[in-house]
Write a protein that holds these residues in place. Structure first.
Motif, PDB file in Angstrom:
ATOM      1  N   GLU A 103       0.834  -1.203   0.000  1.00  0.00           N
ATOM      2  CA  GLU A 103       0.000   0.000   0.000  1.00  0.00           C
ATOM      3  C   GLU A 103       0.870   1.256   0.000  1.00  0.00           C
ATOM      4  OE1 GLU A 103      -3.542   0.112   0.042  1.00  0.00           O
ATOM      5  OE2 GLU A 103      -3.416  -2.030  -0.316  1.00  0.00           O
ATOM      6  N   TRP A 162       1.001   3.815  -3.115  1.00  0.00           N
ATOM      7  CA  TRP A 162       0.611   5.196  -2.840  1.00  0.00           C
ATOM      8  C   TRP A 162       1.659   6.167  -3.379  1.00  0.00           C
ATOM      9  CZ3 TRP A 162       2.399   8.594   1.353  1.00  0.00           C
ATOM     10  CH2 TRP A 162       1.623   9.746   1.485  1.00  0.00           C
ATOM     11  N   ARG A 206      -0.197   2.025   7.603  1.00  0.00           N
ATOM     12  CA  ARG A 206      -0.736   2.081   6.244  1.00  0.00           C
ATOM     13  C   ARG A 206      -1.050   3.525   5.885  1.00  0.00           C
ATOM     14  NH1 ARG A 206      -3.253  -2.749   3.824  1.00  0.00           N
ATOM     15  NH2 ARG A 206      -2.802  -4.481   5.195  1.00  0.00           N
ATOM     16  N   GLY A 212      -6.565   2.668  -1.614  1.00  0.00           N
ATOM     17  CA  GLY A 212      -5.783   1.436  -1.582  1.00  0.00           C
ATOM     18  C   GLY A 212      -5.307   1.031  -2.964  1.00  0.00           C
ATOM     19  N   CYS A 213      -4.447   0.061  -2.984  1.00  0.00           N
ATOM     20  CA  CYS A 213      -3.822  -0.398  -4.219  1.00  0.00           C
ATOM     21  C   CYS A 213      -4.827  -1.158  -5.084  1.00  0.00           C
ATOM     22  CB  CYS A 213      -2.633  -1.289  -3.893  1.00  0.00           C
ATOM     23  SG  CYS A 213      -1.801  -1.941  -5.348  1.00  0.00           S
TER      24      CYS A 213
END
Length: 88
Positions: free
Chosen positions: A41, A45, A72, A78-79
């Motif tokens: 993540e 990002w 996180r 999110g991915c």
């Protein structure tokens, strides 16, 4: 730390982010402790930034957040690669 930095589940740790993480023993320790999905993540990002200035800011902010114990990235969907690759 002598141990190599761990990667994410889908993404490889880019050199600029790796160097930044290694600049702080406290961040490096947290990085090694978080899950592969959490590492993924953070990497996604950073890599999701469209502009170099945004990427650099995300690295700086990410280090600050991890230094404070955040595991996180916050306030991010999110991915997407995780879902496309069946890892969610």
């Amino acid at each position: 730390m002598a141990q190599a930095l761990l990667e994410g589940t889908v993404h490889k740790l880019p050199a600029d982010f790796r160097k930044a993480i290694l600049s702080s023993p406290k961040v490096e320790k947290l990085w090694q402790d978080i899950t592969p999905l959490a590492r993924n993540e953070w990497i996604c990002w950073v890599e999701d930034a469209k502009k170099e200035e945004t990427r650099n800011r995300r690295i700086e902010v990410g280090l600050s957040k991890m230094y404070g114990g955040m595991r996180r990235p916050c306030c991010w969907a999110g991915c997407l690669h995780r879902e496309r690759n069946g890892l969610s």
